[in-house]
Write a protein that holds these residues in place. Sequence first.
Motif, PDB file in Angstrom:
ATOM      1  N   GLY A 107       0.779  -1.238   0.000  1.00 29.54           N
ATOM      2  CA  GLY A 107       0.000   0.000   0.000  1.00 29.54           C
ATOM      3  C   GLY A 107       0.805   1.281   0.000  1.00 29.54           C
ATOM      4  N   LYS A 108       1.899   1.309   0.774  1.00 27.85           N
ATOM      5  CA  LYS A 108       2.627   2.574   0.917  1.00 27.85           C
ATOM      6  C   LYS A 108       3.232   3.081  -0.399  1.00 27.85           C
ATOM      7  N   PHE A 109       3.364   2.196  -1.399  1.00 31.80           N
ATOM      8  CA  PHE A 109       3.935   2.620  -2.683  1.00 31.80           C
ATOM      9  C   PHE A 109       2.862   2.998  -3.710  1.00 31.80           C
ATOM     10  N   MET A 110       1.592   2.766  -3.377  1.00 37.74           N
ATOM     11  CA  MET A 110       0.537   2.898  -4.381  1.00 37.74           C
ATOM     12  C   MET A 110       0.374   4.322  -4.930  1.00 37.74           C
ATOM     13  N   ASP A 111       0.436   5.329  -4.069  1.00 41.69           N
ATOM     14  CA  ASP A 111       0.273   6.715  -4.555  1.00 41.69           C
ATOM     15  C   ASP A 111       1.328   7.047  -5.589  1.00 41.69           C
ATOM     16  N   ASN A 112       2.565   6.713  -5.260  1.00 41.85           N
ATOM     17  CA  ASN A 112       3.676   6.963  -6.175  1.00 41.85           C
ATOM     18  C   ASN A 112       3.499   6.237  -7.503  1.00 41.85           C
ATOM     19  N   ILE A 113       3.090   4.958  -7.428  1.00 41.04           N
ATOM     20  CA  ILE A 113       2.920   4.159  -8.641  1.00 41.04           C
ATOM     21  C   ILE A 113       1.795   4.728  -9.503  1.00 41.04           C
ATOM     22  N   GLN A 114       0.702   5.199  -8.845  1.00 39.89           N
ATOM     23  CA  GLN A 114      -0.406   5.770  -9.620  1.00 39.89           C
ATOM     24  C   GLN A 114       0.044   7.027 -10.362  1.00 39.89           C
ATOM     25  N   LYS A 115       0.971   7.787  -9.761  1.00 39.38           N
ATOM     26  CA  LYS A 115       1.470   9.000 -10.408  1.00 39.38           C
ATOM     27  C   LYS A 115       2.543   8.690 -11.449  1.00 39.38           C
ATOM     28  N   GLU A 116       3.515   7.852 -11.069  1.00 42.53           N
ATOM     29  CA  GLU A 116       4.728   7.695 -11.885  1.00 42.53           C
ATOM     30  C   GLU A 116       4.857   6.352 -12.584  1.00 42.53           C
ATOM     31  N   GLY A 117       3.956   5.413 -12.289  1.00 39.28           N
ATOM     32  CA  GLY A 117       4.097   4.075 -12.850  1.00 39.28           C
ATOM     33  C   GLY A 117       5.138   3.290 -12.068  1.00 39.28           C
ATOM     34  N   LEU A 118       5.558   2.166 -12.630  1.00 37.14           N
ATOM     35  CA  LEU A 118       6.570   1.334 -11.969  1.00 37.14           C
ATOM     36  C   LEU A 118       7.943   1.701 -12.504  1.00 37.14           C
ATOM     37  N   LYS A 119       8.863   1.980 -11.609  1.00 32.72           N
ATOM     38  CA  LYS A 119      10.242   2.331 -11.973  1.00 32.72           C
ATOM     39  C   LYS A 119      11.173   1.237 -11.466  1.00 32.72           C
ATOM     40  N   LYS A 120      12.322   1.102 -12.102  1.00 29.41           N
ATOM     41  CA  LYS A 120      13.231   0.031 -11.675  1.00 29.41           C
ATOM     42  C   LYS A 120      13.990   0.357 -10.402  1.00 29.41           C
ATOM     43  N   MET A 121      13.986   1.607  -9.959  1.00 33.61           N
ATOM     44  CA  MET A 121      14.658   2.030  -8.735  1.00 33.61           C
ATOM     45  C   MET A 121      16.122   1.588  -8.761  1.00 33.61           C
ATOM     46  N   SER A 122      16.575   0.830  -7.730  1.00 36.55           N
ATOM     47  CA  SER A 122      17.997   0.472  -7.676  1.00 36.55           C
ATOM     48  C   SER A 122      18.331  -0.746  -8.545  1.00 36.55           C
ATOM     49  N   ARG A 123      17.317  -1.373  -9.108  1.00 40.01           N
ATOM     50  CA  ARG A 123      17.573  -2.579  -9.895  1.00 40.01           C
ATOM     51  C   ARG A 123      17.738  -2.258 -11.372  1.00 40.01           C
ATOM     52  N   GLN A 124      18.115  -3.276 -12.131  1.00 38.88           N
ATOM     53  CA  GLN A 124      18.301  -3.053 -13.567  1.00 38.88           C
ATOM     54  C   GLN A 124      16.993  -3.051 -14.346  1.00 38.88           C
ATOM     55  N   HIS A 125      15.950  -3.670 -13.794  1.00 34.39           N
ATOM     56  CA  HIS A 125      14.661  -3.766 -14.480  1.00 34.39           C
ATOM     57  C   HIS A 125      13.520  -3.730 -13.472  1.00 34.39           C
ATOM     58  N   VAL A 126      12.308  -3.464 -13.994  1.00 31.28           N
ATOM     59  CA  VAL A 126      11.079  -3.692 -13.234  1.00 31.28           C
ATOM     60  C   VAL A 126      10.776  -5.182 -13.379  1.00 31.28           C
ATOM     61  N   HIS A 127      10.405  -5.843 -12.277  1.00 35.42           N
ATOM     62  CA  HIS A 127      10.111  -7.274 -12.293  1.00 35.42           C
ATOM     63  C   HIS A 127       8.608  -7.500 -12.327  1.00 35.42           C
ATOM     64  N   LEU A 128       8.154  -8.347 -13.249  1.00 35.26           N
ATOM     65  CA  LEU A 128       6.737  -8.669 -13.371  1.00 35.26           C
ATOM     66  C   LEU A 128       6.561 -10.189 -13.342  1.00 35.26           C
ATOM     67  N   SER A 129       5.388 -10.635 -12.897  1.00 35.39           N
ATOM     68  CA  SER A 129       5.106 -12.068 -12.773  1.00 35.39           C
ATOM     69  C   SER A 129       4.027 -12.474 -13.764  1.00 35.39           C
ATOM     70  N   LYS A 130       4.066 -13.747 -14.166  1.00 38.55           N
ATOM     71  CA  LYS A 130       3.089 -14.227 -15.141  1.00 38.55           C
ATOM     72  C   LYS A 130       1.734 -14.538 -14.513  1.00 38.55           C
ATOM     73  N   ASP A 131       1.694 -14.672 -13.160  1.00 45.79           N
ATOM     74  CA  ASP A 131       0.413 -14.982 -12.519  1.00 45.79           C
ATOM     75  C   ASP A 131       0.274 -14.214 -11.206  1.00 45.79           C
ATOM     76  N   LYS A 132      -0.975 -14.098 -10.751  1.00 44.93           N
ATOM     77  CA  LYS A 132      -1.268 -13.321  -9.529  1.00 44.93           C
ATOM     78  C   LYS A 132      -0.668 -13.983  -8.295  1.00 44.93           C
ATOM     79  N   GLU A 133      -0.603 -15.317  -8.300  1.00 43.74           N
ATOM     80  CA  GLU A 133      -0.089 -16.059  -7.149  1.00 43.74           C
ATOM     81  C   GLU A 133       1.376 -15.670  -6.872  1.00 43.74           C
TER      82      GLU A 133
END
Length: 184
Positions: A107-133
């Motif tokens: 939850g604490k990141f949601m406001d930022n994500i709604q404004k700016e989207g997902l950023k890679k921050m300190s990592r080389q990429h944004v990580h996404l998963s193929k399923d909700k689980e």
Amino acid sequence: KTMNENIAKTVSKFLSLVLRHSPEKIGLKLDENGWADVDELILKCSKKGQKLDAVLLDYVVENNDKKRFAYNEDKTKIRASQGHSISVELNLAETEPLEYLYHGTVGKFMDNIQKEGLKKMSRQHVHLSKDKETATKVGSRRGVPQILTVRSGAMHRDGFKFYLSENNVWLTDEVPAKYIEFKS
């Protein structure tokens, strides 16, 4: 949990640290593709008080729930599959993503994500998963998970590049907010 599982977990955390973020902590050299020499890794871990041998290393690589580490073909080299904060070139082929991918956060990141989207921050990429689980597991590590649905198919058609890591994590450089559905 058995003692072996606890030891393996400790070793896995230590390997994540030295293979993804701080190889210099044990004086380890990674090549430009993130590979470390297995014998050197074992030697330098042991010198720093992290008991490690080939059998334990094999166990951790084989049994890690997220397949965080990979060997080269003859098992002389090892690297983290993804999640680096140091710059390495994983040489992953660009891959067409599924129509929807998922991202677990809290939850604490949601406001930022709604404004700016997902950023890679300190990592080389944004990580996404193929399923909700899987996304739920990722989000749970930091608190009550919030699952975001990413319209990855639309992003790809709009020219964004996607890569699939050796352990099946989807990687991209950023996810603008307009491609994110904010209800789980």
